[in-house]
Design a protein around this motif. Structure first.
Motif, PDB file in Angstrom:
ATOM      1  N   LEU A  64       2.532   6.398  -6.894  1.00  0.00           N
ATOM      2  CA  LEU A  64       1.399   7.116  -7.491  1.00  0.00           C
ATOM      3  C   LEU A  64       1.577   8.630  -7.343  1.00  0.00           C
ATOM      4  CD1 LEU A  64      -1.637   6.959  -8.588  1.00  0.00           C
ATOM      5  CD2 LEU A  64      -2.263   7.237  -6.197  1.00  0.00           C
ATOM      6  N   ILE A  65       1.892   9.051  -6.094  1.00  0.00           N
ATOM      7  CA  ILE A  65       2.044  10.490  -5.839  1.00  0.00           C
ATOM      8  C   ILE A  65       3.227  11.058  -6.625  1.00  0.00           C
ATOM      9  CG2 ILE A  65       2.628  12.188  -4.024  1.00  0.00           C
ATOM     10  CD1 ILE A  65       1.029  10.227  -2.103  1.00  0.00           C
ATOM     11  N   TYR A  66       4.327  10.286  -6.646  1.00  0.00           N
ATOM     12  CA  TYR A  66       5.503  10.724  -7.398  1.00  0.00           C
ATOM     13  C   TYR A  66       5.169  10.915  -8.878  1.00  0.00           C
ATOM     14  CZ  TYR A  66       9.967  10.482  -9.829  1.00  0.00           C
ATOM     15  OH  TYR A  66      11.020  10.729 -10.678  1.00  0.00           O
ATOM     16  N   PHE A  67       4.473   9.942  -9.467  1.00  0.00           N
ATOM     17  CA  PHE A  67       4.124  10.022 -10.901  1.00  0.00           C
ATOM     18  C   PHE A  67       3.173  11.181 -11.195  1.00  0.00           C
ATOM     19  CE2 PHE A  67       4.992   5.370 -12.392  1.00  0.00           C
ATOM     20  CZ  PHE A  67       6.346   5.574 -12.140  1.00  0.00           C
ATOM     21  N   VAL A  68       2.235  11.407 -10.286  1.00  0.00           N
ATOM     22  CA  VAL A  68       1.282  12.498 -10.494  1.00  0.00           C
ATOM     23  C   VAL A  68       2.030  13.830 -10.617  1.00  0.00           C
ATOM     24  CG1 VAL A  68      -0.466  13.898  -9.304  1.00  0.00           C
ATOM     25  CG2 VAL A  68      -0.735  11.413  -9.470  1.00  0.00           C
ATOM     26  N   ILE A  69       3.048  13.981  -9.758  1.00  0.00           N
ATOM     27  CA  ILE A  69       3.814  15.239  -9.789  1.00  0.00           C
ATOM     28  C   ILE A  69       4.791  15.251 -10.964  1.00  0.00           C
ATOM     29  CG2 ILE A  69       5.496  16.650  -8.521  1.00  0.00           C
ATOM     30  CD1 ILE A  69       4.125  15.402  -5.937  1.00  0.00           C
ATOM     31  N   ARG A  70       5.533  14.164 -11.108  1.00  0.00           N
ATOM     32  CA  ARG A  70       6.594  14.091 -12.121  1.00  0.00           C
ATOM     33  C   ARG A  70       6.036  14.201 -13.540  1.00  0.00           C
ATOM     34  NH1 ARG A  70       9.701  13.987 -15.467  1.00  0.00           N
ATOM     35  NH2 ARG A  70      11.655  12.899 -15.866  1.00  0.00           N
ATOM     36  N   TYR A  71       4.901  13.566 -13.808  1.00  0.00           N
ATOM     37  CA  TYR A  71       4.381  13.528 -15.179  1.00  0.00           C
ATOM     38  C   TYR A  71       3.113  14.361 -15.355  1.00  0.00           C
ATOM     39  CZ  TYR A  71       7.757   9.756 -15.608  1.00  0.00           C
ATOM     40  OH  TYR A  71       8.907   9.043 -15.607  1.00  0.00           O
ATOM     41  N   ARG A  72       2.955  15.379 -14.536  1.00  0.00           N
ATOM     42  CA  ARG A  72       1.757  16.217 -14.655  1.00  0.00           C
ATOM     43  C   ARG A  72       1.779  16.975 -15.993  1.00  0.00           C
ATOM     44  NH1 ARG A  72       5.404  18.944 -11.707  1.00  0.00           N
ATOM     45  NH2 ARG A  72       5.666  21.193 -12.053  1.00  0.00           N
ATOM     46  N   LYS A  73       0.627  17.392 -16.429  1.00  0.00           N
ATOM     47  CA  LYS A  73       0.522  18.132 -17.690  1.00  0.00           C
ATOM     48  C   LYS A  73       0.991  19.575 -17.472  1.00  0.00           C
ATOM     49  CE  LYS A  73      -2.709  18.760 -21.490  1.00  0.00           C
ATOM     50  NZ  LYS A  73      -4.081  18.543 -21.964  1.00  0.00           N
ATOM     51  N   PHE A 111       0.835  -1.204   0.000  1.00  0.00           N
ATOM     52  CA  PHE A 111       0.000   0.000   0.000  1.00  0.00           C
ATOM     53  C   PHE A 111       0.872   1.258   0.000  1.00  0.00           C
ATOM     54  CE2 PHE A 111      -2.208   3.403   2.288  1.00  0.00           C
ATOM     55  CZ  PHE A 111      -3.379   3.488   1.552  1.00  0.00           C
ATOM     56  N   VAL A 112       1.873   1.281   0.888  1.00  0.00           N
ATOM     57  CA  VAL A 112       2.734   2.460   0.997  1.00  0.00           C
ATOM     58  C   VAL A 112       3.534   2.659  -0.290  1.00  0.00           C
ATOM     59  CG1 VAL A 112       4.739   3.428   2.233  1.00  0.00           C
ATOM     60  CG2 VAL A 112       2.860   2.368   3.516  1.00  0.00           C
ATOM     61  N   LEU A 113       4.131   1.587  -0.809  1.00  0.00           N
ATOM     62  CA  LEU A 113       4.929   1.687  -2.042  1.00  0.00           C
ATOM     63  C   LEU A 113       4.077   2.158  -3.215  1.00  0.00           C
ATOM     64  CD1 LEU A 113       7.316  -1.426  -2.082  1.00  0.00           C
ATOM     65  CD2 LEU A 113       7.891   1.002  -1.837  1.00  0.00           C
ATOM     66  N   THR A 114       2.920   1.543  -3.400  1.00  0.00           N
ATOM     67  CA  THR A 114       2.064   1.877  -4.535  1.00  0.00           C
ATOM     68  C   THR A 114       1.662   3.345  -4.488  1.00  0.00           C
ATOM     69  OG1 THR A 114       1.171  -0.337  -4.257  1.00  0.00           O
ATOM     70  CG2 THR A 114       0.042   1.066  -5.834  1.00  0.00           C
ATOM     71  N   ASN A 115       1.263   3.794  -3.296  1.00  0.00           N
ATOM     72  CA  ASN A 115       0.804   5.175  -3.177  1.00  0.00           C
ATOM     73  C   ASN A 115       1.944   6.182  -3.284  1.00  0.00           C
ATOM     74  OD1 ASN A 115      -2.245   5.458  -2.624  1.00  0.00           O
ATOM     75  ND2 ASN A 115      -1.600   3.599  -1.569  1.00  0.00           N
ATOM     76  N   ALA A 116       3.134   5.788  -2.791  1.00  0.00           N
ATOM     77  CA  ALA A 116       4.294   6.670  -2.932  1.00  0.00           C
ATOM     78  C   ALA A 116       4.610   6.863  -4.412  1.00  0.00           C
ATOM     79  CB  ALA A 116       5.500   6.071  -2.194  1.00  0.00           C
TER      80      ALA A 116
END
Ligand code: CUA
Length: 305
Positions: free
Chosen positions: A19-28, A12-17
Motif C-alpha cells: 500500500l505504502i509503496y503504491f501510494v508513493i510510486r503512483y502518486r499524482k 498485514f505487513v505485506l499488504t501495508n508495505a
C-alpha cells in the motif's frame, strides 16, 4: 491461534508495505496525470483465489481436529449437566458419584461453582432455562451456546499442571458469552479442578450437605447466590440487607406489613417478584434451591442479628 496470528501478521505487513509503496510510486505528479485504462488480469485473479483457498482450507483442517476432540465422547464418559439461567450457572453431577448408592438423583454443587476431577474426561450437557446464554471457560479455550429448547454439549479433559498443583491453583473463570440481558456481564462462575481425592471429598461434602440443614450450609449458599445483592452488615446494595431481617414486620411495595418469616423467605427465594420489599425494585432472578437448602438459608438468616 498461533498459526492464525502468524498468517495475519504476515498478511498485514505485506499488504501495508505494498500500500505504502503504491501510494508513493503512483502518486499524482501533475494535473495531466491520467489513470491508465486497466482491464482484468486472469492470472492475478486466479492467484488471489487459489492462495487464500489453500490457506483457509488449511486453517479449517487444523480447526476440525480440535473441534472433533471437543465433540468426541467415549462411552461411559462422566456427564455434567450445565444450566444457564439469568444470571447464573448451575451444575449437576452424575448420581454414580454418590457414596449412598441407593439414591439416583444427580448431585448439585452451589450455584456458579463447578468442580472437575483432574485428568478425568467430562461431557458437559448444556441447556438454558430462559434465554440464550453461552458457557465459556476462556482458560480451557472452549465455548458452547446454552439454548432454551435444546441440549448442546462439549467434551474436554481437565488437567492441572504439576506447577499449578504445587501452588494449589486450578481455579478458572466461567463467563457467559451470549448477551442475555441486564446482568449478562455478571453471569460469572468458577471452575475448580481438583486432584482425585479432593474431588471425591468434594462430592461427598455435596452429598452430605443436601440433607444437612445448618446455618453453615446457609452461609455457603449466601456466598454463592446472594452476596452480590444482599449485604449482611446492614448496607443497602441491590436488595435489602439480611442483617437483622429475620422475624421483623416490614412493609412491601403494596404498603402492607409482612413478617419476614419462613414462608416469606421461601417465597422470596423461589418467586422473588411476589412480594417486593418497599423501596426496592423487582430485580432478583428466582433461585434454584432445594427444600433443605432453603431451610439452611432460614437458619442462617436467624443468626444475622
Ligand atoms: Cu447469560 Cu449472557
Amino acid at each position: 491461534m498461533n498459526i492464525i496470528n502468524a498468517v495475519t501478521i504476515v498478511c498485514f505487513v505485506l499488504t501495508n508495505a505494498v500500500l505504502i509503496y503504491f501510494v508513493i510510486r503512483y502518486r499524482k505528479r501533475s494535473d495531466k496525470d491520467q489513470t491508465s485504462s486497466i482491464a482484468h488480469s486472469t492470472w492475478i485473479e486466479v492467484t488471489w483465489t487459489i492462495i487464500p483457498t489453500i490457506v483457509f482450507f488449511t486453517l479449517f483442517a487444523i480447526g476440525l481436529v480440535g473441534f472433533r476432540q471437543m465433540r468426541a465422547a467415549a462411552a461411559g464418559i462422566r456427564e455434567i449437566n450445565v444450566y444457564g439461567t439469568q444470571w447464573s450457572w448451575d451444575f449437576y453431577y452424575p448420581a454414580n458419584l454418590r457414596t449412598d448408592k441407593t439414591k439416583t438423583s444427580q448431585l448439585k454443587s452451589p450455584t456458579n461453582e463447578l468442580y472437575l476431577e483432574d485428568g478425568v474426561p467430562v461431557k458437559f450437557i448444556i441447556k438454558a432455562t430462559d434465554v440464550l446464554h453461552s458457557f465459556f471457560v476462556p482458560a480451557f479455550r472452549v465455548k458452547e451456546d446454552a439454548v432454551p429448547n435444546m441440549y448442546t454439549y462439549m467434551t474436554l479433559t481437565p488437567q492441572i499442571s504439576e506447577e499449578q498443583k504445587k501452588n494449589g491453583f486450578g481455579v478458572y473463570d466461567i463467563f457467559c458469552a451470549e448477551y442475555c440481558g441486564r446482568d449478562h456481564s455478571r453471569m460469572l462462575g468458577k471452575v475448580t479442578i481438583l486432584p482425585s481425592a479432593a474431588f471425591k471429598a468434594k462430592m461427598l461434602e455435596l452429598e452430605k450437605e443436601e440433607s444437612n440443614v445448618s446455618p453453615a450450609v446457609g452461609a455457603k449458599i449466601y456466598e454463592s447466590n446472594c452476596k452480590s445483592c444482599h449485604s449482611i452488615d446492614g448496607s443497602k446494595i441491590v436488595g435489602p440487607s439480611f442483617k437483622g431481617l429475620w422475624g421483623k414486620n416490614e412493609a412491601i411495595e403494596s404498603g402492607e406489613s409482612i413478617a419476614r418469616d419462613e414462608n416469606y423467605v421461601r417465597e422470596s427465594i423461589l418467586q422473588p417478584g411476589a412480594k417486593i420489599a418497599k423501596g426496592y425494585q423487582n430485580l432478583m432472578p428466582p433461585q434454584t434451591l432445594t427444600d433443605s437448602q432453603i431451610s439452611s438459608m432460614i437458619e442462617y438468616l436467624k443468626t444475622l442479628k
